[in-house]
Design a protein around this motif. Structure first.
Motif, short mmCIF file in Angstrom:
data_model
loop_
_atom_site.label_atom_id
_atom_site.label_comp_id
_atom_site.label_asym_id
_atom_site.label_seq_id
_atom_site.Cartn_x
_atom_site.Cartn_y
_atom_site.Cartn_z
N ARG A 171 48.00 21.03 58.63
CA ARG A 171 49.13 21.90 58.97
C ARG A 171 48.97 23.30 58.38
N GLN A 172 48.30 23.38 57.22
CA GLN A 172 48.05 24.70 56.63
C GLN A 172 47.16 25.56 57.54
N SER A 173 46.29 24.90 58.32
CA SER A 173 45.43 25.69 59.22
C SER A 173 46.24 26.26 60.39
N PHE A 174 47.41 25.67 60.66
CA PHE A 174 48.33 26.27 61.64
C PHE A 174 49.08 27.44 60.96
N ALA A 175 49.58 27.16 59.75
CA ALA A 175 50.41 28.15 59.05
C ALA A 175 49.61 29.43 58.83
N ASP A 176 48.36 29.27 58.39
CA ASP A 176 47.53 30.45 58.18
C ASP A 176 46.05 30.12 58.40
N PRO A 177 45.59 30.32 59.64
CA PRO A 177 44.18 30.00 59.93
C PRO A 177 43.20 30.89 59.16
N LEU A 178 43.71 31.95 58.55
CA LEU A 178 42.82 32.85 57.81
C LEU A 178 42.76 32.51 56.32
N THR A 179 43.24 31.34 55.93
CA THR A 179 43.33 30.99 54.52
C THR A 179 42.01 31.20 53.75
N PRO A 180 40.86 30.64 54.20
CA PRO A 180 39.62 30.83 53.41
C PRO A 180 39.21 32.30 53.31
N LEU A 181 39.36 33.03 54.42
CA LEU A 181 39.00 34.46 54.42
C LEU A 181 39.83 35.23 53.40
N TYR B 201 52.08 29.88 53.62
CA TYR B 201 51.89 28.45 53.34
C TYR B 201 52.76 27.55 54.21
N CYS B 202 52.18 26.41 54.60
CA CYS B 202 52.90 25.39 55.36
C CYS B 202 54.04 24.85 54.51
N THR B 203 55.19 24.61 55.15
CA THR B 203 56.33 24.04 54.42
C THR B 203 56.55 22.57 54.80
#
Ligand SMILES: Cc1cc2nc3c(=O)[nH]c(=O)nc-3n(C[C@H](O)[C@H](O)[C@H](O)COP(=O)(O)O)c2cc1C
Length: 413
Positions: free
Chosen positions: A346-356, A368-370
């Protein structure tokens, strides 16, 4: 703790290298066209994950046959899809050639939706119906998986993930509940035949040491007779067979495993920890660790359920917030040897740019996913899926859906 160093370190997977420890979980999004090909919505989702620099992306449950499927507009991987998938993969490689991708091949079995497809079963669960699969039909399904693996290879995927989790056909055949006396049921030797024949035949068909084979598995389905229980109707957990499965697949060439638990019908909280029960995530770490202890050191184990941890503002009890943030917890799990990569669903939906954003030192900008579970609700309602909280078109879609269809009864019942 220098979590950035740990999470951004490359890792070898089979003969390939992932640029970092971030794994984008397979996330079904119900947005294909009528033939099961990617649409603009699908392109946008995966282009974002590629821009976001995930080390390894798992393309959502893509069905090997449209005869039996769970979603009306589910991605399909049959000969008719090869051209569209080739174009799709070409585009993704243009966006970021460093990202590796595996396709999660699936057959929905008893989770197939009768409204638009054929529900089939190896032994109906209480309250469920479906056409009883014959041995010949399962033999044919194996052939469909093999063909789809070849297509995945042809279109430029880096490998496949055999979906043996969450109650889809792979799990249905493996579970002790499948005590029917047939080639694929009863003794473990018979129930594991599907998985082992499948991987052996795929291995031979693709014949490529660089093509990654692996599996996302429900080590324990969480109900009597489910995978990881002591007998066909036993409520007792016994994961001996699940461990045997991991070892058997590894012996036959699997280079990675994605840990999971639960079943979509009856034990969904194990599959997706919810807002009020984030602590179930720790159970997943326990099982990742068990997988890790039972495979060769070079086999990559991918942990799940990091969406519960969020940034430094989570409300998890008992440990300092900076130690339980998603990044700190992920790095800790890797450093302690419980896993090699961390899966973000779900975090990849909330922010697909997380690793970048982590790499560029822009952590403060991460959304962040809630665990609101509104993405899940869209999926259950057979609508295109995305983050309802941060992605405006999906916020509006969700509002519209609620207005016209009313509230969905409890998701986790
Ligand atoms: C909308 C939605 C779609 C999902 N689709 C898939 C899927 O296609 N295959 C799969 O193995 N798991 C699927 N899952 C489960 C996730 O991959 C993941 O295991 C789970 O959400 C826990 O990870 P998280 O806490 O990071 O979200 C899905 C979950 C959600 C909410």
């Amino acid at each position: 703790m220098d979590y950035k160093k740990t999470l951004l370190a490359p890792v070898k997977i089979g003969n390939r290298v992932c640029q970092n420890r971030f794994f984008a979980q397979p996330m079904e999004c119900v947005d294909s066209d009528d033939e099961g090909n990617p649409t603009d919505l699908t392109y946008a989702r995966y282009e974002n994950l590629y821009k976001g620099e995930f080390g390894l992306v798992d393309l959502e449950a893509i069905t090997v046959t449209n005869e039996s499927r769970a979603r009306k507009t589910q991605l399909e991987i049959m000969p008719r899809n090869e051209k569209a998938l080739t174009k799709f993969m070409k585009r993704l490689k243009e966006v970021n050639p460093k990202v590796l991708i595996v396709f999660q091949l699936t057959h929905s079995g008893e989770i197939s939706e009768p409204e638009f497809s054929r529900r089939v079963t190896v032994k109906p669960l209480y309250g469920f119906e479906g056409d009883l699969l014959t041995e010949e039909e399962v033999d044919k399904i194996i052939e469909q998986f093999v063909l789809s693996s070849k297509i995945a290879q042809n279109v430029g995927a880096d490998g496949i993930d055999l979906k043996f989790c969450h109650g889809y056909l792979g799990s249905q055949i493996l579970r002790p509940y499948n005590d029917r006396k047939w080639k694929y049921g009863g003794a473990w030797e018979n129930r594991s035949r599907f998985a082992y024949d499948l991987i052996e035949r795929i291995q031979r068909a693709v014949n490529d040491k660089n093509f990654l084979l692996g599996s996302k598995l429900s080590i324990w389905e969480g109900f009597p007779g489910g995978c990881g229980s002591a007998g066909p109707d036993s409520p007792l957990m016994d994961i001996t067979e699940s461990i045997d499965l991991v070892r058997g697949l590894e012996e036959r060439g699997a280079a990675y495993f994605v840990e999971s638990l639960g079943n979509v019908h009856c034990s969904m909280a194990y599959m997706e920890a919810i807002q009020d029960e984030p602590y179930l995530s720790y159970l997943h770490f326990y099982f990742s660790n068990i997988i890790k202890q039972n495979v060769k050191p070079e086999t990559v184990v991918i942990g799940s359920h990091f969406s519960s941890f969020r940034g430094k503002k989570n409300k998890l009890l008992s440990i300092e917030p900076e130690k339980s943030s998603m990044f700190a917890m992920g790095a800790r799990c890797i450093e302690d040897g419980m896993m090699d990569m961390i899966g973000l669903g779900r975090q990849s939906f909330a922010d697909p740019l997380t690793p970048l954003k982590l790499r560029e030192g822009r952590e403060d900008e991460i959304k962040y996913c809630t665990q609101c579970m509104n993405c899940e609700e869209l999926m259950i309602r057979q609508k295109p899926v995305g983050c309802v909280l941060y992605n405006k078109p999906y916020t509006e879609l969700f509002r519209e859906v609620r207005k016209t269809l009313g509230k969905l009864a409890e998701l986790h019942t």
